[in-house]
Write a protein that holds these residues in place. Structure first.
Motif, mmCIF file in Angstrom:
data_model
loop_
_atom_site.group_PDB
_atom_site.id
_atom_site.type_symbol
_atom_site.label_atom_id
_atom_site.label_comp_id
_atom_site.label_asym_id
_atom_site.label_seq_id
_atom_site.Cartn_x
_atom_site.Cartn_y
_atom_site.Cartn_z
ATOM 1 N N VAL A 41 0.814 -1.221 0.000
ATOM 2 C CA VAL A 41 0.000 0.000 0.000
ATOM 3 C C VAL A 41 0.847 1.271 0.000
ATOM 4 N N PHE A 42 1.922 1.276 0.824
ATOM 5 C CA PHE A 42 2.652 2.530 1.041
ATOM 6 C C PHE A 42 3.975 2.609 0.293
ATOM 7 N N VAL A 43 4.530 1.477 -0.073
ATOM 8 C CA VAL A 43 5.781 1.500 -0.830
ATOM 9 C C VAL A 43 5.489 1.379 -2.324
ATOM 10 N N ARG A 44 4.694 0.361 -2.690
ATOM 11 C CA ARG A 44 4.386 0.142 -4.107
ATOM 12 C C ARG A 44 3.134 0.900 -4.553
ATOM 13 N N LYS A 45 2.437 1.574 -3.588
ATOM 14 C CA LYS A 45 1.264 2.406 -3.879
ATOM 15 C C LYS A 45 0.151 1.622 -4.563
ATOM 16 N N GLN A 46 -0.060 0.372 -4.119
ATOM 17 C CA GLN A 46 -1.142 -0.456 -4.647
ATOM 18 C C GLN A 46 -2.231 -0.590 -3.583
ATOM 19 N N ALA A 47 -3.416 -0.961 -4.041
ATOM 20 C CA ALA A 47 -4.506 -1.190 -3.091
ATOM 21 C C ALA A 47 -4.267 -2.513 -2.366
#
Length: 406
Positions: free
Chosen positions: A319-325
């Motif tokens: 979520v926070f590193v790869r910015k995925q859901a």
């Protein structure tokens, strides 16, 4: 009962403590306990002003567990009666009083959470309403005669309020006396508390002496600074990590703490860290972020499991590193042709009010399907496919709005 050597016990008890009043008396009590084979009675009082325990509470609970592991008797006092008075410790104004019903309800959840640290089978649970609630007005007058107003005003928060003309209610003077009566009733040998409880602990010590009881030894523990790095941890300040937080929330909050808190958290929160402090601090100096990840995993494992810790770390990276859901998101369906985004955020429980929803949108902290939303009046329209709504940094929702939804 065979206890460890006195010096070994003293070394364990002294670890992480701020003050022991007095060390000489503690040594004598431990020696007598070892000679007679009778465990010391160690008391910890807790007012259930809130139903959720956080890592700040764990500091003193772990010290109580250490006494248990040394073979001594742990007594956890749920202050359902004193919670109705309101502990004035560290307060610049009168603390709100709880109803008897609310205090009891909060207290019932306290031990369930404390059992994540304490040995449940070796812990005695008491509610102080059982004895304080039976006191007559005559009893209260006799109790009050054992303490003076001058002594009460020596208390730091009372002294400050008195000098600044802030009101001090008479019932607040009764709080430390009531807590002291717990020690008189139990005839305990030791009482634990945070540094903000020192005055109350000393009152208990004085009252025991007044009632002809061998005075308790007072052991104070440091107050844990919250995740913002300024004030002590408190749920009301929004800087707390609670025992019952999800693994993902615990992990994420741990990674948000300032670097200067890493050593303190490592020392105070881990009963059996995976590596010595010196080695851990070398990691902190070289790579503080990696040190926080290690610390976060170990904290999650304490209150959940090792598998939960690994899953929480993967969730954070996704979520926070790869910015995925997140891989798993709870789905909500609403029977409407459309819905204002502000209303939707409230319905989802992402915010407590419409004003908070608008504030979140204004801060560009709301996204729909990876697109930031800045329009306060946006309406989420009818659609067959679910939309991913992100509110703040950690809250994700899968939303379907269907007119024919049953």
């Amino acid at each position: 009962m065979i206890f460890p050597p006195v010096q070994e016990q003293l070394d364990i008890i002294a670890r992480n403590t701020v003050e022991v009043i007095s060390e000489e008396e503690l040594e004598k009590k431990l020696e007598k306990s070892r000679q007679t084979g009778k465990p010391l009675k160690v008391k910890l009082g807790a007012d259930p002003s809130r139903p959720d325990l956080h890592l700040g509470h764990s500091v003193v609970l772990r010290k109580l567990r250490e006494f248990q592991d040394l073979g001594h008797e742990a007594v956890l006092i749920i202050g359902d009666f004193t919670a109705m008075i309101g502990d004035p410790s560290g307060k610049s104004k009168t603390r709100p009083q709880l109803s008897a019903k609310k205090a009891r309800e909060n207290g019932e959840t306290y031990f369930e959470q404390a059992a994540k640290i304490l040995d449940e089978e070796k812990t005695t649970i008491c509610y102080n309403s059982d004895w304080l609630g039976r006191m007559t007005f005559d009893d209260v007058i006799r109790l009050s005669s054992h303490y003076t107003v001058a002594r009460m005003l020596e208390r730091d928060d009372f002294e400050k309020r008195y000098k600044s003309c802030e009101p001090i209610s008479i019932h607040e003077f009764l709080y430390p006396l009531a807590q002291g009566m717990d020690s008189v009733h139990l005839r305990n040998d030791i009482e634990l508390g945070g540094t903000d409880q020192k005055f109350n602990l000393l009152v208990g010590r004085d009252l025991q002496r007044e009632y002809g009881i061998d005075p308790q030894v007072c052991v104070t523990m440091p107050l844990l600074v919250g995740t913002f790095g300024t004030e002590k941890m408190s749920k009301s300040l929004g800087n707390a990590i609670c025992f019952n937080d999800s693994p993902e929330d615990i992990y994420g909050k741990m990674l948000s703490i300032p670097d200067e808190l890493i050593e303190t958290y490592f020392s105070l929160l881990l009963p059996a860290p995976s590596q010595p402090l010196e080695l851990f601090m070398e990691i902190v100096r070289q790579n503080p972020r990696e040190a926080k990840r290690t610390l976060a995993r170990e904290i999650v494992e304490l209150y959940h499991t090792g598998d939960h810790a690994l899953a929480a770390e993967e969730h954070f990276d996704r979520v926070f590193v790869r910015k995925q859901a997140p891989e798993e998101i709870e789905e909500f369906a609403f029977p409407a042709a459309s819905m204002p985004l502000v209303d939707l955020l409230v319905e989802l429980g992402a915010v407590a009010s419409k004003s908070e929803a608008r504030r979140l949108i204004k801060q560009n902290a709301v996204q729909i399907d990876d697109r930031k939303v800045s329009d306060m009046n946006l309406e989420l329209a009818l659609g067959e496919e679910a939309k991913i709504v992100k509110a703040g940094k950690r809250k994700f929702f899968k939303v379907v709005i269907k007119k024919d939804f049953q």
